[in-house]
Design an enzyme around this catalytic site. Structure first.
Site, PDB file in Angstrom:
ATOM      1  N   ASP A 154       1.546  16.518  -8.873  1.00  0.00           N
ATOM      2  CA  ASP A 154       2.141  15.087  -8.739  1.00  0.00           C
ATOM      3  C   ASP A 154       3.170  14.476  -9.495  1.00  0.00           C
ATOM      4  OD1 ASP A 154       2.270  13.070  -6.874  1.00  0.00           O
ATOM      5  OD2 ASP A 154       0.482  12.045  -7.699  1.00  0.00           O
ATOM      6  N   LYS A 156       6.398  13.127 -10.774  1.00  0.00           N
ATOM      7  CA  LYS A 156       7.099  12.122  -9.928  1.00  0.00           C
ATOM      8  C   LYS A 156       7.346  11.128 -11.036  1.00  0.00           C
ATOM      9  CE  LYS A 156       3.430   9.521  -7.918  1.00  0.00           C
ATOM     10  NZ  LYS A 156       3.127   8.900  -6.704  1.00  0.00           N
ATOM     11  N   ASN A 159       4.497   8.822 -12.762  1.00  0.00           N
ATOM     12  CA  ASN A 159       3.441   9.738 -13.539  1.00  0.00           C
ATOM     13  C   ASN A 159       4.022  10.326 -14.844  1.00  0.00           C
ATOM     14  OD1 ASN A 159       1.478   9.243 -11.760  1.00  0.00           O
ATOM     15  ND2 ASN A 159       1.874  11.008 -10.572  1.00  0.00           N
ATOM     16  N   ASP A 172      -1.335  11.527 -15.472  1.00  0.00           N
ATOM     17  CA  ASP A 172      -2.137  11.590 -14.044  1.00  0.00           C
ATOM     18  C   ASP A 172      -2.231  13.055 -13.380  1.00  0.00           C
ATOM     19  OD1 ASP A 172      -3.283  10.943 -11.737  1.00  0.00           O
ATOM     20  OD2 ASP A 172      -1.360   9.742 -10.920  1.00  0.00           O
ATOM     21  N   THR A 191       3.205  13.291  -3.213  1.00  0.00           N
ATOM     22  CA  THR A 191       4.031  12.225  -2.760  1.00  0.00           C
ATOM     23  C   THR A 191       5.156  12.758  -2.078  1.00  0.00           C
ATOM     24  OG1 THR A 191       3.554  11.281  -4.974  1.00  0.00           O
ATOM     25  CG2 THR A 191       5.219  10.093  -3.452  1.00  0.00           C
TER      26      THR A 191
HETATM   27  P1  ADP Z   1      -3.260   6.972 -10.752  1.00  0.00           P
HETATM   28  O1  ADP Z   1      -4.073   8.227 -10.597  1.00  0.00           O
HETATM   29  O2  ADP Z   1      -4.097   5.620 -10.079  1.00  0.00           O
HETATM   30  O3  ADP Z   1      -1.808   6.911 -10.114  1.00  0.00           O
HETATM   31  P2  ADP Z   1      -2.294   6.931 -13.317  1.00  0.00           P
HETATM   32  O4  ADP Z   1      -3.066   7.865 -14.386  1.00  0.00           O
HETATM   33  O5  ADP Z   1      -0.927   7.495 -12.791  1.00  0.00           O
HETATM   34  O6  ADP Z   1      -3.266   6.612 -12.351  1.00  0.00           O
HETATM   35  O7  ADP Z   1      -1.931   5.516 -14.055  1.00  0.00           O
HETATM   36  C1  ADP Z   1      -1.597   4.434 -13.054  1.00  0.00           C
HETATM   37  C2  ADP Z   1      -0.259   3.722 -13.818  1.00  0.00           C
HETATM   38  O8  ADP Z   1      -0.862   3.167 -14.915  1.00  0.00           O
HETATM   39  C3  ADP Z   1       0.842   4.623 -14.499  1.00  0.00           C
HETATM   40  O9  ADP Z   1       1.816   5.016 -13.130  1.00  0.00           O
HETATM   41  C4  ADP Z   1       1.436   3.702 -15.517  1.00  0.00           C
HETATM   42  O10 ADP Z   1       1.993   2.644 -15.043  1.00  0.00           O
HETATM   43  C5  ADP Z   1       0.044   3.160 -16.238  1.00  0.00           C
HETATM   44  N1  ADP Z   1      -0.338   4.008 -17.206  1.00  0.00           N
HETATM   45  C6  ADP Z   1      -1.372   5.036 -17.090  1.00  0.00           C
HETATM   46  N2  ADP Z   1      -1.624   5.615 -18.390  1.00  0.00           N
HETATM   47  C7  ADP Z   1      -0.748   4.882 -19.218  1.00  0.00           C
HETATM   48  C8  ADP Z   1      -0.670   4.800 -20.697  1.00  0.00           C
HETATM   49  N3  ADP Z   1      -1.213   5.805 -21.274  1.00  0.00           N
HETATM   50  N4  ADP Z   1       0.066   4.233 -21.287  1.00  0.00           N
HETATM   51  C9  ADP Z   1       0.794   2.983 -20.477  1.00  0.00           C
HETATM   52  N5  ADP Z   1       0.751   3.029 -19.320  1.00  0.00           N
HETATM   53  C10 ADP Z   1      -0.021   3.800 -18.571  1.00  0.00           C
HETATM   54 MG    MG Z   2      -0.098   7.951 -10.975  1.00  0.00          MG
END
Ligand code: ADP
Ligand code: MG
Length: 412
Positions: A154, A156, A159, A172, A191
């Site tokens: 994934d 993109k 992430n 992610d 995606t």
């Molecule tokens: P999901 O699996 O729900 O997509 P993610 O791990 O991609 O979850 O996190 C969702 C969003 O949260 C990210 O796209 C980013 O905007 C924010 N985010 C996640 N981890 C961090 C981090 N370590 N620092 C800042 N923002 C974060």
């Molecule tokens: Mg994500």
């Protein structure tokens, strides 16, 4: 939202207050949301160090027992993979994990500059130099993940996070999976705009048995293309048409966006967006591509030739003289601006920047199609029409500028 702003504890019910997580960390504002997770900034109560916590709700009343079990299993898989790959400078730092009956709390290093996606929405496109820096980090991360036999699935810009010093951190690992060298995957996940032809083909029962880690390199090609021109290589309002273009590997380095971009990045993209996964570059090979050599190395090692040295000296003196008298602007023919303003790189950046500022709220996360919609031809034609109307109005007011001779220039 900027980190630190707009936190209101009454906004959102904080889940599972009894959890061990709360005794160690204080949750703050929401940074991002996924289908079953919320990511918040949090602060270590003892050290005051800031982190990000991904809170995964496994208590959805509407979900069946089997679905809840599957989500728990998937989250444990995400945690296992994070433990393996974390520790690399371009992979998100994984700090802590808490599991309760209803929630998982995954604590990560905090990336203060947020998603690459949001950064790109702000700046529209990245220069070749900046793209080189970002893509090198992404390929380093992919090489590291693949060395464990793990596929991310994934990749993109949503992430890919940016820390305080704008270093890339791949995050992610919710779809990531560990597999044997000979094992093939068949499930459809990722995606749409970033899906590789082999993922689509094996789900449409076409000539593909399954897919392996090469899918991440296809996604890298899509990301790199998008960074350089701001719009993705595969897009059509009808998703089926887009998926067909992906399966055929049909994309273009269209004019004028790609006119000012050199051959190396195009060559690298064309070696990543290859339909046959066995002919696609690996992360290791991508990092060896001349695009990643320094500008000096790309020119080759110069030999000492006295005549060439003399010519170079004359050239330098001329340049210094020109720079002394240079205003920092360069002339563009009025005719060129009148006929096709979008073709001129600097005007194009202004037009795209304005479009993004006006319509950025259309750009929904995970739907790269909307980003592409901002670059649709009709919009460009409309903007071109508006620019020429304004130009005509301006010309009516200042008839001296009305001549179409090529000597008409204005400073931009
Ligand atoms: P999901 O699996 O729900 O997509 P993610 O791990 O991609 O979850 O996190 C969702 C969003 O949260 C990210 O796209 C980013 O905007 C924010 N985010 C996640 N981890 C961090 C981090 N370590 N620092 C800042 N923002 C974060
Ligand atoms: Mg994500």
């Amino acid at each position: 939202m900027t980190i630190g702003e707009g936190f209101d504890e009454t906004d959102d019910d904080l889940p599972d207050f009894g959890s061990e997580f709360y005794s160690k960390y204080e949750p703050k504002e929401v940074l991002g949301r996924g289908i079953s997770s919320v990511v918040r900034r949090c602060v270590d109560r003892k050290t005051q160090q800031e982190y990000a916590v991904k809170i995964i709700d496994i208590s959805n009343e509407k979900a069946s027992e089997a679905e809840t079990e599957a989500l728990k299993e998937a989250t444990r898989n995400e945690v296992d993979i994070l433990r393996k790959v974390s520790g690399h400078p371009n992979i998100i730092g994984f700090v802590d994990c808490f599991e309760s009956l209803t929630f998982f709390f995954l604590v990560f290093e905090l990336c203060k500059n947020g998603e690459l996606f949001d950064h790109l929405t702000r700046v529209v496109t990245l220069s070749e130099k900046k793209t080189r820096q970002v893509m090198r980090h992404i390929f380093e991360a992919v090489r590291h993940v693949h060395s464990f036999g793990i596929v991310h699935r994934d990749l993109k810009p949503e992430n890919i996070l940016l820390d305080e010093s704008m270093t890339v951190k791949v995050t992610d690992f919710g779809f990531a999976v560990e597999l044997q060298e000979t094992e093939l995957l068949t499930d459809l996940c990722g995606t749409p705009g970033y899906l590789s032809p082999e993922i689509l083909k094996c789900n449409m029962n076409l000539d593909a048995d399954g897919y392996h880690k090469e899918v991440d390199l296809w996604a890298c090609g899509v990301i790199m293309y998008t960074l350089l021109v701001g719009s993705p290589p595969f897009w059509h309002r009808k998703q089926m048409v887009m998926l067909r273009a992906i399966m055929d590997g049909r994309y273009q380095f269209s004019s004028p966006e790609w006119d000012d971009i050199s051959d190396y990045p195009k060559d690298l993209i064309s070696k990543l967006l290859v339909v046959d996964p066995s002919k696609r570059l690996t992360a290791e090979q991508a990092l060896q591509h001349p695009f990643f050599e320094s500008a000096e190395a790309q020119k080759g090692t110069p030999q000492f030739v006295p005549r060439r040295k003399f010519k170079a000296a004359v050239f330098v003196v001329r340049c210094i003289h020109k720079m002394k008298h240079w205003s920092g602007h360069f002339p563009i023919s009025l005719q060129a601006v009148k006929e096709d303003p979008y073709r001129i790189k600097d005007i194009r950046k202004v037009i795209d920047g304005c479009a993004f500022r006006i319509y950025a709220h259309w750009v929904k996360k995970g739907e790269d199609q909307n980003r592409a919609a901002l670059f649709e031809n009709s919009a460009k034609v409309e903007l071109k029409r508006m620019v020429s109307e304004r130009r005509n109005r301006f010309r009516r007011k200042t008839p001296n500028l009305g001549s179409s001779s090529t000597s008409d220039v204005f400073m931009f």
